[in-house]
Design a protein around this motif. Structure first.
Motif, short mmCIF file in Angstrom:
data_model
loop_
_atom_site.label_atom_id
_atom_site.label_comp_id
_atom_site.label_asym_id
_atom_site.label_seq_id
_atom_site.Cartn_x
_atom_site.Cartn_y
_atom_site.Cartn_z
N MET A 200 -26.00 -30.35 16.24
CA MET A 200 -26.33 -30.65 17.64
C MET A 200 -26.29 -32.16 17.85
O MET A 200 -26.71 -32.92 16.98
N LYS A 201 -25.83 -32.55 19.02
CA LYS A 201 -25.78 -33.96 19.38
C LYS A 201 -26.66 -34.20 20.61
O LYS A 201 -26.47 -33.57 21.64
N PHE A 202 -27.62 -35.11 20.45
CA PHE A 202 -28.51 -35.46 21.55
C PHE A 202 -28.39 -36.95 21.85
O PHE A 202 -28.31 -37.78 20.94
N ALA A 203 -28.39 -37.29 23.14
CA ALA A 203 -28.29 -38.68 23.58
C ALA A 203 -29.66 -39.17 24.04
O ALA A 203 -30.38 -38.47 24.76
N LEU A 204 -30.01 -40.39 23.64
CA LEU A 204 -31.35 -40.90 23.90
C LEU A 204 -31.29 -42.41 24.09
O LEU A 204 -30.64 -43.11 23.32
N LEU A 205 -31.96 -42.91 25.14
CA LEU A 205 -32.03 -44.35 25.32
C LEU A 205 -32.86 -44.97 24.19
O LEU A 205 -33.89 -44.42 23.80
N SER A 206 -32.39 -46.11 23.73
CA SER A 206 -33.10 -46.82 22.67
C SER A 206 -34.20 -47.67 23.28
O SER A 206 -33.95 -48.64 23.99
N ARG A 207 -35.44 -47.30 23.02
CA ARG A 207 -36.60 -48.02 23.52
C ARG A 207 -37.72 -47.85 22.50
O ARG A 207 -37.64 -46.99 21.61
N PRO A 208 -38.79 -48.64 22.56
CA PRO A 208 -39.85 -48.55 21.54
C PRO A 208 -40.40 -47.14 21.33
O PRO A 208 -40.69 -46.76 20.20
N ARG A 209 -40.50 -46.35 22.41
CA ARG A 209 -41.09 -45.01 22.26
C ARG A 209 -40.15 -44.00 21.61
O ARG A 209 -40.56 -42.88 21.33
N THR A 210 -38.89 -44.38 21.41
CA THR A 210 -37.93 -43.45 20.78
C THR A 210 -37.37 -43.98 19.46
O THR A 210 -36.61 -43.28 18.80
N GLN A 211 -37.74 -45.20 19.09
CA GLN A 211 -37.13 -45.82 17.92
C GLN A 211 -37.35 -45.04 16.62
O GLN A 211 -36.46 -44.94 15.79
N ALA A 212 -38.55 -44.50 16.44
CA ALA A 212 -38.84 -43.78 15.19
C ALA A 212 -38.00 -42.52 15.05
O ALA A 212 -37.80 -42.02 13.94
N ILE A 213 -37.49 -42.00 16.16
CA ILE A 213 -36.58 -40.85 16.12
C ILE A 213 -35.16 -41.33 15.86
O ILE A 213 -34.46 -40.82 14.98
N LEU A 214 -34.72 -42.34 16.61
CA LEU A 214 -33.35 -42.81 16.50
C LEU A 214 -33.04 -43.43 15.14
O LEU A 214 -31.93 -43.31 14.63
N ASN A 215 -34.03 -44.11 14.55
CA ASN A 215 -33.76 -44.77 13.28
C ASN A 215 -34.02 -43.89 12.06
O ASN A 215 -33.88 -44.32 10.92
N GLY A 216 -34.42 -42.62 12.31
CA GLY A 216 -34.59 -41.67 11.22
C GLY A 216 -35.93 -41.71 10.53
O GLY A 216 -36.14 -40.99 9.55
N LYS A 217 -36.86 -42.53 11.02
CA LYS A 217 -38.18 -42.57 10.39
C LYS A 217 -38.87 -41.23 10.49
O LYS A 217 -39.57 -40.79 9.57
N LEU A 218 -38.68 -40.56 11.64
CA LEU A 218 -39.23 -39.21 11.82
C LEU A 218 -38.12 -38.20 11.54
O LEU A 218 -37.09 -38.20 12.21
N LYS A 219 -38.32 -37.36 10.57
CA LYS A 219 -37.33 -36.35 10.20
C LYS A 219 -37.67 -35.02 10.85
O LYS A 219 -38.83 -34.61 10.87
N LEU A 220 -36.66 -34.37 11.39
CA LEU A 220 -36.84 -33.04 11.98
C LEU A 220 -36.23 -32.03 11.03
O LEU A 220 -35.08 -31.62 11.17
N ASP A 221 -36.98 -31.66 10.02
CA ASP A 221 -36.48 -30.78 8.97
C ASP A 221 -36.06 -29.43 9.53
O ASP A 221 -36.72 -28.85 10.39
N GLY A 222 -34.93 -28.95 9.03
CA GLY A 222 -34.46 -27.63 9.40
C GLY A 222 -33.62 -27.58 10.66
O GLY A 222 -33.12 -26.52 11.02
N LEU A 223 -33.47 -28.72 11.33
CA LEU A 223 -32.67 -28.75 12.56
C LEU A 223 -31.49 -29.71 12.37
O LEU A 223 -31.69 -30.89 12.07
N PRO A 224 -30.28 -29.23 12.58
CA PRO A 224 -29.09 -30.08 12.41
C PRO A 224 -28.84 -30.96 13.63
O PRO A 224 -27.94 -30.71 14.43
N ILE A 225 -29.65 -32.00 13.77
CA ILE A 225 -29.60 -32.85 14.95
C ILE A 225 -29.00 -34.22 14.60
O ILE A 225 -29.38 -34.84 13.61
N HIS A 226 -28.09 -34.67 15.45
CA HIS A 226 -27.54 -36.02 15.34
C HIS A 226 -27.93 -36.76 16.62
O HIS A 226 -27.56 -36.35 17.73
N TRP A 227 -28.68 -37.85 16.47
CA TRP A 227 -29.14 -38.62 17.61
C TRP A 227 -28.16 -39.75 17.91
O TRP A 227 -27.68 -40.43 17.00
N HIS A 228 -27.87 -39.96 19.19
CA HIS A 228 -26.95 -41.01 19.60
C HIS A 228 -27.67 -41.94 20.58
O HIS A 228 -28.11 -41.50 21.64
#
Length: 327
Positions: free
Chosen positions: A1-29
């Motif tokens: 899955m491909k999801f698009a997300l604005l890069s801002r402080p509240r989303t950085q931990a998701i975009l940079n991979g610090k938070l892992k979503l185990d079991g879901l094949p997600i690619h953040w853009h």
């Protein structure tokens, strides 16, 4: 899955991979505009996604108009951009304007007539300051919907226009960036006296000859105080079939975004966290708790009413039908 997300402080931990979503094949853009992962407006209103994206950050105006065309999209109560509309109204530094009531008969610039911020601003100006939507001349950079009754002048950015580099900040989370070419052109017109005011996507702009039209707290907070509405501009949207294929994805994403919200201070510049803290103290609640509470429902119902009143949608939509419902 491909999801698009604005890069801002509240989303950085998701975009940079610090938070892992185990079991879901997600690619953040990471993106810089909530619409640049979507197709042209006519297709967008039908809910067609482009580039293989399965979802992402989207303006509520685009989303609700797409749902009005029965688009197979559903949202999660992840409200990524919100705040008081009056903060995004700008005038020239030497302008005599001190209140939005003075804008009758003026020329107001905006990027797109149907953008969420523009819809919010017109609604707030009408309700709080009795400024008819047909009173100003709206100078837009894109063509308006054919249903509008407002006076609209479409402006083209000259090919030879070289934008000045102007720093800007999105509200409440210190998202620092440069004005894009469209808003830089509006600021240029404002400084030249070809516009009287501009509705921006920003709340702080470091243009030398531009200032916020409204600075007094009693004016800025009047609509929230009188209506109990705290505007939502962006939310997270996915294709309906994704929820069917991955039944737990809604709760997983909600948990991830809430955790990223807790970690956002790791990505804030010094001094930025005080701004959101002041907002929370004024409200008495966190606007980025990512929950669909009474205030969010009321806010969305008011926005739907604005779209209906401007004939951007033909019938009133139920708030519940906009969101994924856990079974």
């Amino acid at each position: 899955m491909k999801f698009a997300l604005l890069s801002r402080p509240r989303t950085q931990a998701i975009l940079n991979g610090k938070l892992k979503l185990d079991g879901l094949p997600i690619h953040w853009h990471a993106i810089t505009d909530p619409l640049n992962w979507l197709p042209a407006p006519a297709e967008r209103d039908r809910g067609t996604l482009s580039g293989g994206f399965d979802g992402g950050e989207m303006s509520i105006s685009s989303f609700i108009r797409a749902k009005a065309h029965e688009a197979p999209l559903l949202a999660l109560p992840i409200f990524l951009k919100r705040g008081l509309a009056q903060r995004s109204l700008f005038c020239s530094f030497d302008s005599q304007f001190v209140s939005p009531e003075q804008l009758s008969g003026t020329r107001i610039g905006l990027v797109g007539y149907t953008s969420s911020m523009a819809v919010w601003m017109r609604g707030v100006l009408a309700e709080e300051y009795k400024l008819s939507r047909t009173s100003p001349v709206w100078c837009a950079l894109t063509s308006p919907p054919p249903t509008t009754e407002a006076k609209i002048q479409v402006r083209q950015i000259p090919a030879q226009f070289v934008p000045e580099e102007i720093a800007a900040w999105e509200e409440l989370d210190g998202y620092s960036h440069r004005l894009d070419r469209r808003e830089a052109f509006l600021m240029y017109l404002l400084e030249r006296g070809e516009l009287d005011a501009v509705i921006s996507f920003q709340t702080r702009i470091a243009a030398k000859k531009v200032r916020p039209l409204v600075t007094a707290d009693d004016i800025i907070w009047s609509h929230y105080r009188n209506r109990g509405v705290y505007p939502i501009n962006h939310l997270f949207v996915m294709r309906e079939d994704v929820f069917s294929e991955f039944p737990e994805i809604g709760e997983t994403l909600l948990a991830a975004f809430r955790e990223a919200r807790k970690l956002w201070v790791d990505y804030l510049l010094p001094g930025e966290r005080e701004q959101i803290q002041r907002e929370i103290e004024h409200l008495g609640w966190d606007p980025f708790a990512y929950r669909l509470r009474k205030v969010e429902r009321r806010t969305l119902e008011v926005f739907i009413g604005y779209l209906l009143g401007e004939k951007m949608i033909s019938e009133k939509l139920s708030v519940d039908k906009l969101f994924h419902q856990k079974k």
